[in-house]
Design a protein around this motif. Structure first.
Motif, mmCIF file in Angstrom:
data_model
loop_
_atom_site.group_PDB
_atom_site.id
_atom_site.type_symbol
_atom_site.label_atom_id
_atom_site.label_comp_id
_atom_site.label_asym_id
_atom_site.label_seq_id
_atom_site.Cartn_x
_atom_site.Cartn_y
_atom_site.Cartn_z
ATOM 1 N N HIS A 90 61.372 23.666 5.592
ATOM 2 C CA HIS A 90 60.773 24.319 6.759
ATOM 3 C C HIS A 90 61.605 25.520 7.170
ATOM 4 C CE1 HIS A 90 59.732 24.808 11.112
ATOM 5 N NE2 HIS A 90 58.545 24.837 10.556
ATOM 6 N N CYS A 94 60.379 29.551 7.191
ATOM 7 C CA CYS A 94 59.947 29.864 8.545
ATOM 8 C C CYS A 94 60.915 30.787 9.265
ATOM 9 C CB CYS A 94 59.735 28.587 9.331
ATOM 10 S SG CYS A 94 58.345 27.683 8.638
ATOM 11 N N HIS A 115 54.511 31.077 9.828
ATOM 12 C CA HIS A 115 53.886 30.952 11.145
ATOM 13 C C HIS A 115 53.106 32.234 11.447
ATOM 14 C CE1 HIS A 115 57.428 28.291 11.356
ATOM 15 N NE2 HIS A 115 56.566 27.485 11.920
ATOM 16 N N HIS A 124 51.878 23.973 6.621
ATOM 17 C CA HIS A 124 52.451 22.787 7.263
ATOM 18 C C HIS A 124 51.743 21.513 6.799
ATOM 19 C CE1 HIS A 124 54.257 25.901 9.825
ATOM 20 N NE2 HIS A 124 55.177 25.010 10.141
ATOM 21 N N HIS A 266 50.453 23.979 19.599
ATOM 22 C CA HIS A 266 51.548 23.162 19.058
ATOM 23 C C HIS A 266 52.926 23.597 19.548
ATOM 24 C CE1 HIS A 266 53.830 25.344 15.950
ATOM 25 N NE2 HIS A 266 54.340 24.207 15.542
ATOM 26 N N HIS A 270 57.024 21.547 20.704
ATOM 27 C CA HIS A 270 58.337 21.958 20.184
ATOM 28 C C HIS A 270 59.307 22.236 21.338
ATOM 29 C CE1 HIS A 270 58.212 22.486 15.806
ATOM 30 N NE2 HIS A 270 56.932 22.774 15.932
ATOM 31 N N PHE A 299 59.413 15.920 14.261
ATOM 32 C CA PHE A 299 58.772 17.149 13.796
ATOM 33 C C PHE A 299 57.608 16.844 12.848
ATOM 34 C CE2 PHE A 299 58.598 20.147 10.199
ATOM 35 C CZ PHE A 299 58.239 21.318 10.836
ATOM 36 N N HIS A 303 53.619 17.475 13.544
ATOM 37 C CA HIS A 303 52.738 18.257 12.675
ATOM 38 C C HIS A 303 51.589 17.438 12.112
ATOM 39 C CE1 HIS A 303 53.748 22.439 12.652
ATOM 40 N NE2 HIS A 303 54.925 22.040 13.093
HETATM 41 CU CU1 C2O Z 1 56.857 25.500 11.328
HETATM 42 CU CU2 C2O Z 1 55.812 23.372 14.295
HETATM 43 O O1 C2O Z 1 56.553 24.683 13.105
#
Ligand code: C2O
Length: 383
Positions: A90, A94, A115, A124, A266, A270, A299, A303
């Protein structure tokens, strides 16, 4: 065929400078064998993802979950299946650590950013697809499925809390619980019975704004805007087209299209789970920043819920407006369908996945427990 700049590799990776001038190296080990093309699983649906809040007291499941993560964490660092490398997967894609020209075939390799565009949901989805398969293979359970954090559920008041499965169980209970997030950072002001407010704002919170459970519920039902009213078309829900020319700027300043409704929704979870606006944690670790989010097991389950909402979006009716019908259907642009990502699978092989293979969870061999009674609360909400 060999690329003049990238050679036969799929691109190259570099350590990145993150906030506060720190450097983070998230680069993955090179594959030991040449990358292989992705194949859809041939078996029917085997994995049923269930909501985390309903699994809290399921001793068999919780012990499996903990065993799988304990084994993943015990793998050596050069094993791409290790928890460290799952986090790095990730992190590297990212924070623009990885340079490639696999998207849209540009002349100069550019930093990948998964993203802020139509790549968000497919990428994701496949991240947790392989994550789940690795966990299952580590405990020899081909039906192992990730729990999903059902934070949109307003029927069960515990659903929007940080689920017990991600927290230490009381000592002496039947749960074999190593507390998977030991030593890492979460906002301890947001532990149960606090419920995730989907309009969470760290600045308001610091200023002392406190919302009643009714206000939180009401604000949360307003996700109907993101799911039903405003975010109908592919562009609105999945996000804008990936624009590589905008992507050639300085590292850390990449702008890629625009976030879709799923992605903006979303972000709140986070920020609520991680440390925002706290001088001791200037990097907003863990969940509050892309670089560190993958270090927190919650996490992957966060997702899973985002991924579930994509499935729900696909079932909602189209919308007829003055300027025509906005259809809930993924993009059919070749650039979208042929976009390719690489992930490590449960055999430590690097797999090349195309977006066109990611559009149906059913074809990928997993499904979600039916939550339609809770979903209907926000689907039918009239703000
Ligand atoms: Cu790559 Cu919820 O983020």
């Amino acid at each position: 065929e060999a690329d003049p700049v990238l050679g036969t590799s799929r691109g190259y990776c570099r350590p990145v400078t993150i906030a506060n001038n720190k450097t983070q190296d998230c680069c993955l080990p090179e594959p030991k064998r040449p990358p292989i093309p992705f194949k859809l699983p041939t078996n029917p649906i085997m994995r049923v993802r269930r909501p985390a809040h309903e699994l809290a007291q399921d001793v068999e499941y919780v012990n499996k979950y903990n065993l799988a993560y304990t084994r993943m964490k015990a793998l050596p660092d050069d094993d791409p299946r290790s928890f460290l490398r799952q986090w790095h997967t990730h992190c590297s894609f990212c924070v623009e650590a990885f340079l490639s020209r696999y998207l849209n075939g540009t002349a100069t390799p550019y930093p990948l950013q998964l993203h802020f565009s139509w790549t968000f949901l497919p990428w994701h989805r496949m991240l947790i697809y392989f994550h789940e398969r690795i966990l299952g293979s580590l405990i020899d359970d081909p039906e192992f499925a990730l729990p999903f954090w059902n934070w949109d559920n307003q029927l069960d008041p515990t659903a929007g809390q940080v689920p017990q499965i991600f927290l230490p169980y009381p000592a002496g209970s039947a749960f074999n619980n190593p507390f998977l997030h030991e030593g890492k950072v979460r906002n301890t002001n947001h532990l149960p019975p606090k419920v995730l407010p989907l309009d969470y704002n760290a600045i308001d919170e610091a200023a002392g704004v406190v919302n009643t459970p009714e206000e939180i519920k009401d604000a949360n039902l307003c996700m109907v805007w993101n799911m039903v009213y405003n975010k109908v078309s592919a562009q609105e829900f999945l996000g804008g087209k990936y624009n590589t020319s905008a992507n050639l700027g300085a590292q850390g300043n990449v702008t890629v299209g625009e976030s879709g409704g799923a992605e903006s929704l979303h972000n709140t979870a986070h920020e609520w789970v991680g440390m925002m606006n706290n001088a001791q944690f200037p990097d907003n670790e863990d969940m509050g920043v892309f670089t560190y989010a993958g270090r927190d097991p919650i996490f992957y389950s966060h997702h899973a819920n985002v991924d579930r909402l994509w499935d729900v979006w696909q079932t909602l009716p189209d919308k007829v407006t003055e300027d025509g019908t906005r259809t809930r259907k993924e993009f059919d642009d070749v650039d979208f369908l042929e976009t390719e990502f690489t992930f490590y699978d449960e055999n430590q092989d690097m797999v090349r996945v195309k977006v066109k293979d990611t559009l149906s969870s059913e074809k990928l061999g997993y499904t979600y427990q039916d939550m339609s009674a809770a979903d209907r609360l926000w689907i039918d909400h009239k703000p």
